[in-house]
Scaffold this motif. Structure first.
Motif, short mmCIF file in Angstrom:
data_model
loop_
_atom_site.label_atom_id
_atom_site.label_comp_id
_atom_site.label_asym_id
_atom_site.label_seq_id
_atom_site.Cartn_x
_atom_site.Cartn_y
_atom_site.Cartn_z
N ALA A 160 -10.68 15.86 -12.95
CA ALA A 160 -9.63 15.43 -12.02
C ALA A 160 -9.28 13.97 -12.26
O ALA A 160 -8.10 13.59 -12.26
CB ALA A 160 -10.09 15.65 -10.58
N LYS A 172 2.35 16.97 -7.82
CA LYS A 172 1.97 18.37 -7.69
C LYS A 172 1.23 18.80 -8.95
O LYS A 172 1.65 18.48 -10.06
CB LYS A 172 3.21 19.26 -7.52
CG LYS A 172 3.94 19.08 -6.21
CD LYS A 172 5.09 20.06 -6.11
CE LYS A 172 5.81 19.87 -4.77
NZ LYS A 172 6.94 20.82 -4.63
N ILE A 175 -2.79 24.93 -10.76
CA ILE A 175 -4.11 25.33 -11.27
C ILE A 175 -4.05 26.82 -11.57
O ILE A 175 -3.81 27.64 -10.68
CB ILE A 175 -5.22 25.04 -10.24
CG1 ILE A 175 -5.29 23.54 -9.96
CG2 ILE A 175 -6.56 25.56 -10.73
CD1 ILE A 175 -6.25 23.15 -8.85
N TYR A 177 -5.89 30.27 -12.70
CA TYR A 177 -7.22 30.86 -12.70
C TYR A 177 -7.09 32.38 -12.64
O TYR A 177 -6.02 32.91 -12.34
CB TYR A 177 -8.07 30.35 -11.54
CG TYR A 177 -7.64 30.84 -10.17
CD1 TYR A 177 -8.27 31.93 -9.58
CD2 TYR A 177 -6.59 30.24 -9.48
CE1 TYR A 177 -7.87 32.41 -8.34
CE2 TYR A 177 -6.19 30.69 -8.23
CZ TYR A 177 -6.83 31.78 -7.68
OH TYR A 177 -6.43 32.26 -6.45
N LYS A 185 -12.24 31.46 -9.68
CA LYS A 185 -11.75 31.07 -8.35
C LYS A 185 -12.57 29.92 -7.79
O LYS A 185 -12.03 29.00 -7.18
CB LYS A 185 -11.79 32.27 -7.40
CG LYS A 185 -11.25 31.92 -6.02
CD LYS A 185 -10.92 33.14 -5.23
CE LYS A 185 -10.34 32.89 -3.87
NZ LYS A 185 -10.16 31.56 -3.41
N ALA A 188 -11.26 26.77 -9.33
CA ALA A 188 -9.93 26.44 -8.81
C ALA A 188 -10.04 25.86 -7.40
O ALA A 188 -9.39 24.86 -7.08
CB ALA A 188 -9.05 27.69 -8.82
N ASP A 189 -10.88 26.48 -6.57
CA ASP A 189 -11.06 25.97 -5.20
C ASP A 189 -11.67 24.59 -5.18
O ASP A 189 -11.25 23.71 -4.44
CB ASP A 189 -11.94 26.95 -4.40
CG ASP A 189 -11.25 28.27 -4.09
OD1 ASP A 189 -10.00 28.34 -4.25
OD2 ASP A 189 -11.94 29.22 -3.70
N GLU A 190 -12.68 24.40 -6.03
CA GLU A 190 -13.35 23.09 -6.10
C GLU A 190 -12.40 22.00 -6.61
O GLU A 190 -12.34 20.91 -6.07
CB GLU A 190 -14.58 23.18 -6.99
CG GLU A 190 -15.37 21.91 -7.12
CD GLU A 190 -16.09 21.50 -5.84
OE1 GLU A 190 -16.44 20.31 -5.72
OE2 GLU A 190 -16.27 22.35 -4.94
N THR A 192 -9.15 22.04 -6.39
CA THR A 192 -8.16 21.81 -5.32
C THR A 192 -8.73 20.86 -4.28
O THR A 192 -8.03 19.90 -3.85
CB THR A 192 -7.78 23.15 -4.65
OG1 THR A 192 -7.21 24.01 -5.63
CG2 THR A 192 -6.80 22.94 -3.51
N SER A 193 -9.98 21.04 -3.91
CA SER A 193 -10.62 20.17 -2.93
C SER A 193 -10.73 18.75 -3.45
O SER A 193 -10.40 17.79 -2.74
CB SER A 193 -12.01 20.74 -2.59
OG SER A 193 -12.70 19.85 -1.75
N MET A 195 -8.97 17.25 -5.87
CA MET A 195 -7.68 16.62 -6.08
C MET A 195 -6.96 16.31 -4.76
O MET A 195 -6.21 15.34 -4.67
CB MET A 195 -6.82 17.46 -7.00
CG MET A 195 -7.44 17.56 -8.38
SD MET A 195 -6.34 18.17 -9.62
CE MET A 195 -5.37 16.72 -9.89
N SER A 196 -7.20 17.11 -3.74
CA SER A 196 -6.60 16.87 -2.43
C SER A 196 -7.09 15.54 -1.86
O SER A 196 -6.35 14.81 -1.20
CB SER A 196 -6.93 17.99 -1.46
OG SER A 196 -6.34 19.19 -1.90
#
Length: 198
Positions: A160, A172, A175, A177, A185, A188-190, A192-193, A195-196
């Motif tokens: 990241a 934006k 991602i 997956y 998944k 991708a979830d990790e 997203t967390s 980068m948010s």
């Protein structure tokens, strides 16, 4: 250089785990004065440069350790998870001493196939064993079942950071997956967390 060190460490760890697995096999009443030839099955999900190298490294390490006391049977599932199941069941029904699972679907098939026999499994190219096997794992990383191995999870926070360095104006990020693959998944979830929060 880091990849070579990581690959060497993975192979060394695999050899140690294999030694332990075979030591466990020999204590189960197999009294054959050291003449046993161990049968090891490798279930590789698909032909791919990285997975091929993992299989080659494993095969070289186990043959270096056991020489002519081991027969390695490498089977490629050609990207078909149903083939992984067929391969795993063949290894179990043929009484293989150890199974090497290369990639998450291969691990899942081998774990299901060995539920009754408890044939030892060593796996690689698996991101997260707990997620792949849908089990709770302790902090020390032990699965608590007949499965061990090495993870290939890359540091997502560093990825990241690199993305932010390369594209500082980006607002934006997409991602990609595979929704059918639990470890895909998870990453991708990790990501997203992470980068948010950036």
């Amino acid at each position: 250089m880091k990849k070579i060190i990581k690959r060497t460490a993975c192979v060394a760890l695999s050899v140690l785990m294999i030694g332990g697995a075979f030591a466990g096999c020999s204590t189960q009443g197999d009294n054959n004065d050291g003449n046993k030839v161990y049968k090891v099955g490798v279930c590789q999900l698909v032909q791919h440069a990285a997975l091929d190298k993992a299989t080659e490294g494993f095969e070289a390490a186990i043959e270096e350790k056991l020489g002519d006391k081991v027969e390695v049977d490498v089977q490629n599932a050609s990207g078909d998870t149903a083939n992984c199941t067929t391969i795993a069941n063949k290894f179990v029904s043929s009484g293989y001493d150890l199974i090497m699972a290369v990639a998450t679907p291969a691990l899942q098939a081998c774990t299901t196939a060995t539920a009754a026999s408890q044939t030892p499994i060593v796996a690689t190219a698996v991101t997260n064993f707990g997620t792949a096997l849908d089990i709770d794992m302790p902090a020390d990383g032990a699965t608590g079942i007949n499965v061990t191995g090495t993870t290939d999870l890359a540091p997502l926070d560093k990825q990241a950071e690199q993305l932010a360095t390369l594209f500082p104006e980006a607002k934006k990020v997409g991602i990609l997956y595979c929704s059918a693959e639990a470890n895909s998944k998870l990453q991708a979830d990790e990501m997203t967390s992470i980068m948010s929060k950036m």
